[in-house]
Design an enzyme around this catalytic site. Structure first.
Site, PDB file in Angstrom:
ATOM      1  N   THR A 188      47.156  59.734  90.303  1.00 31.89           N
ATOM      2  CA  THR A 188      47.860  58.515  90.648  1.00 31.89           C
ATOM      3  C   THR A 188      48.254  58.337  92.102  1.00 31.89           C
ATOM      4  O   THR A 188      48.486  57.422  92.859  1.00 31.89           O
ATOM      5  CB  THR A 188      49.033  57.971  89.878  1.00 31.89           C
ATOM      6  OG1 THR A 188      50.067  59.285  90.145  1.00 31.89           O
ATOM      7  CG2 THR A 188      48.703  58.082  88.278  1.00 31.89           C
ATOM      8  N   UNK A 189      47.619  59.307  93.056  1.00 31.09           N
ATOM      9  CA  UNK A 189      47.859  59.520  94.261  1.00 31.09           C
ATOM     10  C   UNK A 189      46.572  58.964  94.934  1.00 31.09           C
ATOM     11  O   UNK A 189      45.616  59.821  95.091  1.00 31.09           O
ATOM     12  CB  UNK A 189      48.240  60.916  95.130  1.00 31.09           C
ATOM     13  N   PRO A 190      46.355  57.787  95.618  1.00 29.06           N
ATOM     14  CA  PRO A 190      45.091  57.127  96.024  1.00 29.06           C
ATOM     15  C   PRO A 190      44.522  58.183  96.944  1.00 29.06           C
ATOM     16  O   PRO A 190      43.241  58.225  96.972  1.00 29.06           O
ATOM     17  CB  PRO A 190      45.438  55.737  96.424  1.00 29.06           C
ATOM     18  CG  PRO A 190      46.634  55.346  95.501  1.00 29.06           C
ATOM     19  CD  PRO A 190      47.438  56.667  95.489  1.00 29.06           C
ATOM     20  N   PHE A 216      44.671  61.210  97.777  1.00 30.17           N
ATOM     21  CA  PHE A 216      44.095  62.524  96.989  1.00 30.17           C
ATOM     22  C   PHE A 216      42.864  62.199  96.470  1.00 30.17           C
ATOM     23  O   PHE A 216      41.845  63.071  96.632  1.00 30.17           O
ATOM     24  CB  PHE A 216      45.334  62.995  96.039  1.00 30.17           C
ATOM     25  CG  PHE A 216      44.719  64.461  95.550  1.00 30.17           C
ATOM     26  CD1 PHE A 216      44.735  65.781  96.093  1.00 30.17           C
ATOM     27  CD2 PHE A 216      44.486  64.132  93.944  1.00 30.17           C
ATOM     28  CE1 PHE A 216      44.376  66.525  95.288  1.00 30.17           C
ATOM     29  CE2 PHE A 216      44.079  65.220  93.220  1.00 30.17           C
ATOM     30  CZ  PHE A 216      43.958  66.398  94.058  1.00 30.17           C
TER      31      PHE A 216
END
Length: 248
Positions: A125-127, A129
């Site tokens: 959910t870390u765009p 990354f």
């Protein structure tokens, strides 16, 4: 070590103040000058690749800047960073992790002799990354003869029940180790070209490596050789490339 820890505390304090001032400023501008608020947020988004990411529109993420969820998550990240123990030239913390098959091991078990070990911390959910996953995979392809690589899956950066973004992975914050393993298996489906392990539910690896929401490291012979800046703005695979090129 004392000076390094002191710098950590000072940095965290400054960042916390910055978060509060930024949030207050953005919320005022959203009322008085929405266009200016949008321009400022887009400028910040450019630094963390949100504006370059074709998967997301401004409405998916920009409106969340300055929200209570934004303040809460950013503050928690600063708080966790106070426990960091990984510093360049010092011993690498041998924190426990779990393989996607459920086997308990530790980070330093992936060190092989004098070969460098590249650590990539992050979550689905870390765009930024995920946006740079292709760049990371190219690192693996280009330097598999020089180094080993390991992805450490940490707590979700933008869970659906936290600081959530629209059009993102629909993953709630992990309540159990199985939740975290399930999320990591989604990343495995994207084939990162290296082993994937998950942080313990105590978030011990994320704390000791100050790796929330994402971060890059290079370890060698039990020491920290390279420590990238805290993500998302500091997650830079090109810096790791420069380190590894010197080792050929």
């Amino acid at each position: 070590m004392f000076l390094q820890k002191l710098l950590v505390y000072l940095t965290a304090a400054c960042m916390f103040c910055y978060i509060l001032v930024l949030s207050a400023t953005l919320n005022v501008l959203k009322v008085l000058s929405p266009n200016l608020a949008r321009k400022l947020i887009l400028k910040m988004g450019e630094k963390v690749t949100m504006t370059q990411n074709p998967k997301f529109s401004y409405e998916d993420w920009g409106l969340t800047y300055g929200s209570l969820a934004f303040i809460k998550v950013a503050s928690q990240t600063m708080w966790l960073s106070l426990g960091q123990e990984a510093f360049v030239g010092e011993d690498a913390p041998d924190s426990p992790v779990v393989t996607v098959d459920g086997e308990r091991t530790s980070i330093c078990n992936y060190l092989k002799g004098n070969r460098p070990l590249v650590l990539s911390f992050g979550s689905c959910t870390u765009p930024p990354f995920m946006f740079k996953l292709g760049e990371f995979k190219q690192l693996v392809r280009d330097f598999v003869d020089v180094a080993d690589f390991l992805v450490v899956y940490v707590a979700e950066a933008h869970s659906t029940d936290g600081w959530s973004f629209g059009n993102n992975f629909d993953i709630r914050q992990h309540r159990s180790l199985e939740d975290r393993l399930s999320a990591a298996r989604i990343l495995v489906q994207n084939d990162p070209l290296c082993p994937v392990v998950v942080d313990e539910m105590s978030n011990v690896s994320a704390i000791k490596y100050a790796a929330q929401p994402e971060r890059l490291y290079v370890l060698q012979a039990g020491k920290v050789l390279y420590k990238g800046a805290m993500g998302p703005w500091g997650y830079n695979p090109q810096e790791v490339r420069s380190v590894l090129q010197k080792m050929r």
